[in-house]
Enzyme design. Structure first.
Site, mmCIF file in Angstrom:
data_model
loop_
_atom_site.group_PDB
_atom_site.id
_atom_site.type_symbol
_atom_site.label_atom_id
_atom_site.label_comp_id
_atom_site.label_asym_id
_atom_site.label_seq_id
_atom_site.Cartn_x
_atom_site.Cartn_y
_atom_site.Cartn_z
ATOM 1 N N ASP A 195 -36.249 9.067 -65.432
ATOM 2 C CA ASP A 195 -35.889 7.664 -65.710
ATOM 3 C C ASP A 195 -35.220 7.553 -67.091
ATOM 4 O O ASP A 195 -34.290 8.281 -67.371
ATOM 5 C CB ASP A 195 -37.121 6.765 -65.585
ATOM 6 C CG ASP A 195 -37.647 6.687 -64.151
ATOM 7 O OD1 ASP A 195 -36.890 7.047 -63.230
ATOM 8 O OD2 ASP A 195 -38.797 6.293 -63.956
ATOM 9 N N ASP A 215 -40.272 1.241 -58.316
ATOM 10 C CA ASP A 215 -39.513 2.169 -59.166
ATOM 11 C C ASP A 215 -39.164 1.453 -60.469
ATOM 12 O O ASP A 215 -38.002 1.317 -60.836
ATOM 13 C CB ASP A 215 -38.246 2.614 -58.414
ATOM 14 C CG ASP A 215 -37.499 3.729 -59.132
ATOM 15 O OD1 ASP A 215 -38.071 4.346 -60.057
ATOM 16 O OD2 ASP A 215 -36.334 3.969 -58.768
ATOM 17 N N LYS A 229 -37.348 0.746 -66.425
ATOM 18 C CA LYS A 229 -36.088 0.777 -65.681
ATOM 19 C C LYS A 229 -36.206 0.035 -64.345
ATOM 20 O O LYS A 229 -37.300 -0.311 -63.891
ATOM 21 C CB LYS A 229 -35.612 2.210 -65.463
ATOM 22 C CG LYS A 229 -36.558 3.164 -64.726
ATOM 23 C CD LYS A 229 -36.666 2.974 -63.207
ATOM 24 C CE LYS A 229 -35.363 3.111 -62.481
ATOM 25 N NZ LYS A 229 -35.008 4.522 -62.245
ATOM 26 N N ARG A 261 -27.628 11.004 -67.477
ATOM 27 C CA ARG A 261 -27.150 10.157 -66.362
ATOM 28 C C ARG A 261 -26.634 8.851 -66.936
ATOM 29 O O ARG A 261 -27.363 8.162 -67.652
ATOM 30 C CB ARG A 261 -28.308 9.918 -65.408
ATOM 31 C CG ARG A 261 -28.113 8.750 -64.431
ATOM 32 C CD ARG A 261 -29.232 8.754 -63.415
ATOM 33 N NE ARG A 261 -29.344 7.538 -62.636
ATOM 34 C CZ ARG A 261 -30.236 7.370 -61.663
ATOM 35 N NH1 ARG A 261 -31.077 8.363 -61.357
ATOM 36 N NH2 ARG A 261 -30.288 6.235 -60.992
ATOM 37 N N ASP A 316 -36.554 13.551 -62.200
ATOM 38 C CA ASP A 316 -35.930 12.271 -62.530
ATOM 39 C C ASP A 316 -36.820 11.621 -63.592
ATOM 40 O O ASP A 316 -37.853 11.045 -63.279
ATOM 41 C CB ASP A 316 -35.866 11.434 -61.244
ATOM 42 C CG ASP A 316 -35.369 10.018 -61.479
ATOM 43 O OD1 ASP A 316 -34.970 9.694 -62.609
ATOM 44 O OD2 ASP A 316 -35.386 9.249 -60.495
ATOM 45 N N HIS A 334 -23.618 7.932 -61.387
ATOM 46 C CA HIS A 334 -24.160 7.258 -60.210
ATOM 47 C C HIS A 334 -23.283 6.077 -59.824
ATOM 48 O O HIS A 334 -22.647 5.456 -60.672
ATOM 49 C CB HIS A 334 -25.581 6.771 -60.498
ATOM 50 C CG HIS A 334 -26.409 6.582 -59.258
ATOM 51 N ND1 HIS A 334 -25.980 6.937 -58.000
ATOM 52 C CD2 HIS A 334 -27.656 6.078 -59.086
ATOM 53 C CE1 HIS A 334 -26.920 6.651 -57.114
ATOM 54 N NE2 HIS A 334 -27.953 6.127 -57.741
ATOM 55 N N SER A 346 -37.721 12.832 -57.281
ATOM 56 C CA SER A 346 -37.158 11.483 -57.348
ATOM 57 C C SER A 346 -38.153 10.460 -57.893
ATOM 58 O O SER A 346 -39.283 10.353 -57.390
ATOM 59 C CB SER A 346 -36.740 11.066 -55.934
ATOM 60 O OG SER A 346 -36.689 9.664 -55.804
ATOM 61 N N GLY A 347 -37.722 9.693 -58.866
ATOM 62 C CA GLY A 347 -38.566 8.617 -59.386
ATOM 63 C C GLY A 347 -38.867 7.579 -58.321
ATOM 64 O O GLY A 347 -40.013 7.114 -58.188
ATOM 65 N N LEU A 348 -37.826 7.232 -57.551
ATOM 66 C CA LEU A 348 -38.024 6.248 -56.483
ATOM 67 C C LEU A 348 -39.038 6.748 -55.462
ATOM 68 O O LEU A 348 -39.962 6.018 -55.072
ATOM 69 C CB LEU A 348 -36.682 5.954 -55.795
ATOM 70 C CG LEU A 348 -36.763 5.114 -54.516
ATOM 71 C CD1 LEU A 348 -37.312 3.720 -54.816
ATOM 72 C CD2 LEU A 348 -35.411 5.024 -53.834
ATOM 73 N N ASN A 395 -34.515 0.309 -60.289
ATOM 74 C CA ASN A 395 -33.752 1.196 -59.419
ATOM 75 C C ASN A 395 -32.294 0.735 -59.357
ATOM 76 O O ASN A 395 -32.000 -0.463 -59.347
ATOM 77 C CB ASN A 395 -34.367 1.242 -58.021
ATOM 78 C CG ASN A 395 -33.654 2.257 -57.140
ATOM 79 O OD1 ASN A 395 -32.708 1.947 -56.433
ATOM 80 N ND2 ASN A 395 -34.091 3.496 -57.213
ATOM 81 N N SER A 396 -31.402 1.710 -59.280
ATOM 82 C CA SER A 396 -29.963 1.431 -59.343
ATOM 83 C C SER A 396 -29.475 0.547 -58.200
ATOM 84 O O SER A 396 -28.421 -0.077 -58.306
ATOM 85 C CB SER A 396 -29.190 2.746 -59.309
ATOM 86 O OG SER A 396 -29.598 3.587 -60.358
ATOM 87 N N GLU A 443 -31.619 8.649 -67.944
ATOM 88 C CA GLU A 443 -30.546 7.694 -67.691
ATOM 89 C C GLU A 443 -30.481 6.643 -68.791
ATOM 90 O O GLU A 443 -31.499 6.308 -69.407
ATOM 91 C CB GLU A 443 -30.749 7.023 -66.319
ATOM 92 C CG GLU A 443 -31.990 6.153 -66.225
ATOM 93 C CD GLU A 443 -32.361 5.795 -64.777
ATOM 94 O OE1 GLU A 443 -32.466 6.724 -63.948
ATOM 95 O OE2 GLU A 443 -32.566 4.612 -64.491
HETATM 96 C C1 SPV Z 1 -34.173 8.462 -57.641
HETATM 97 O O1 SPV Z 1 -34.184 9.183 -56.640
HETATM 98 O O2 SPV Z 1 -35.198 7.934 -58.110
HETATM 99 C C2 SPV Z 1 -32.915 8.174 -58.323
HETATM 100 C C3 SPV Z 1 -31.695 8.068 -57.541
HETATM 101 O O3 SPV Z 1 -32.936 7.951 -59.507
HETATM 102 S S1 SPV Z 1 -31.514 6.382 -57.191
HETATM 103 O O4 SPV Z 1 -32.677 5.920 -56.476
HETATM 104 O O5 SPV Z 1 -30.308 6.273 -56.421
HETATM 105 O O6 SPV Z 1 -31.369 5.668 -58.461
HETATM 106 MG MG MG Z 2 -34.741 7.344 -60.153
#
Ligand code: SPV
Ligand code: MG
Length: 295
Positions: free
Chosen positions: A87, A58, A120, A159, A85, A190, A46-48, A122-123, A114
Site C-alpha cells: 500500500d 482495502d 489508502k 507504484r 503490496d 496502474h 495483494s492488499g485487496l 482501492n484504485s 504507492e
Molecule cells: C491489489 O491487488 O491490492 C492492488 C491492485 O493493489 S488493485 O486492486 O488494482 O489496486
Molecule cells: Mg493493493
C-alpha cells in the site's frame, strides 16, 4: 522454502529479464501454495485480496503487522518469491524503513509502495477523487526503503497512481522519473481503464529506464502478446484467486444451505486427501517415525 536471499535474487531476475514475467495473486498460505503448484514463478501478495479474505476493506483496516503475519505464512508455505503490496507503506518514510526490515526478516522478496495517502483506498473505488501523496515526500519513502534493506537483491517497486487519480500522463511520467532517481527497482503504473492505451503510451515515453509492472484487471481483454511486444516487464494477475475462491465458496455454501446434505457438493470440492497432501501430512508421518520413540 529456500533462504530469503534466493527469493530476492529470483524476483530481481523476473523484473530485469527481457522476457515478460507474471506474478499471480495469493492472499494466504493455501492460495500461495496453489500459485506455486500452478507453475508461476512469483506471487503478488495483494492488499485487496488479503483484506477481502480477512473480511475487511482495502483501506488499511488490517494493520500492517496483521498483513505481515499473512505474508509470513505465504512465504513459509512456498519457495517462489513474494512481492508484497505494501500500500502506501503504512505511514511515513520511517514506517517504510521498519516495514522493509521486517519483510526481509520474514523472507518476503520485495515490496511495492504507492504514492497515495494513508489510509489508502482501492484504485477502483472512487478513482477520480483519490488524493496523491506529495511526489517528493514519496520519493523520500523510496530512498528510505532502499537505504534500509540489508539484502542487496530485496526489491522495491514504486507504484504511481497518477493515472488513477486523473492527473494525466505527464504527471505519471514526472513521478515515475522522480521515483527512479530515488532508487526504485521498477515502476508499477496502474490504470482503471478498460483499454491499455494510457499504459502503453506511458511505456512508449518511458522506454527502458526501469522495468515496468502493470495490473490489467480492467483491461483484461488485451492479449498478453501486446504487453510482451511493448516491453512490459511484469504482469500482475492481481485478485483472481480471491475472486474465484469467493465464487466457489458462495456456491458451496448456498448448495449445502438449501439441500441440507452433502451428496451434490462432495463431487465438486477438493478431496480431503488433496488437502492433506498440500499440507504435507506425509512429511509429518515420516518425521514421527524418525523422532518419536517407537512403542
Ligand atoms: C491489489 O491487488 O491490492 C492492488 C491492485 O493493489 S488493485 O486492486 O488494482 O489496486
Ligand atoms: Mg493493493
Amino acid at each position: 522454502t529456500g533462504p530469503a536471499s534466493n527469493k530476492t535474487a529470483t524476483l530481481r531476475h523476473l523484473l530485469a529479464r527481457p522476457e515478460i514475467s507474471f506474478l499471480m495473486e495469493a492472499h494466504n498460505g493455501l492460495s500461495a501454495k496453489l500459485v506455486e503448484r500452478a507453475g508461476f514463478e512469483g506471487i503478488w501478495a495483494s492488499g485487496l485480496s488479503i483484506a477481502a479474505a480477512l473480511g475487511v476493506r482495502d483501506s488499511n483496516e488490517a494493520s500492517w503487522t496483521q498483513v505481515l503475519e499473512v505474508a509470513e505464512f505465504m512465504s513459509d508455505a512456498t519457495g517462489i518469491p513474494i512481492l508484497l503490496d505494501g500500500d502506501t507503506g503504512y505511514g511515513n518514510f520511517n514506517s517504510v524503513r521498519r516495514l522493509v526490515r521486517k519483510l526481509e526478516q520474514r523472507g518476503i522478496a520485495g515490496v511495492c509502495i504507492e504514492d497515495k495517502l494513508f489510509p489508502k483506498t482501492n484504485s477502483f473505488v472512487r478513482g477520480g477523487t483519490q488524493p496523491l501523496a506529495d511526489a517528493e515526500e514519496f520519493a523520500g519513502k523510496i530512498q528510505a526503503a532502499k537505504a534500509s534493506q540489508h539484502d542487496p537483491d530485496f526489491v522495491v517497486v514504486a507504484r504511481t497512481e497518477a493515472l488513477i487519480a486523473g492527473e494525466g500522463p505527464a504527471e505519471a511520467l514526472r513521478r515515475a522519473e522522480l521515483y527512479r532517481c530515488a532508487g526504485a527497482d521498477a515502476i508499477l503504473i496502474h490504470s482503471a481503464r478498460s483499454d491499455p492505451s494510457e499504459i502503453l503510451a506511458f511505456k512508449a515515453e518511458w522506454g527502458d529506464r526501469l522495468p515496468v509492472v502493470i495490473v490489467p484487471t480492467t483491461y483484461y481483454t488485451t492479449p498478453t502478446e501486446v504487453f510482451a511486444e511493448e516491453g512490459i516487464s511484469t504482469v500482475v494477475w492481481a485478485n483472481h484467486l480471491m475472486r474465484s475462491a469467493l465464487r466457489a465458496m458462495q456456491l458451496t455454501a448456498a448448495t449445502i444451505h438449501s439441500e441440507q446434505h452433502l451428496r451434490n457438493v462432495e463431487v465438486t470440492v477438493a478431496s480431503l486427501a488433496e488437502v492433506f497432501e498440500l499440507q504435507g501430512e506425509d512429511e509429518l508421518a515420516e518425521a514421527e517415525q524418525r523422532w518419536l520413540p517407537r512403542r
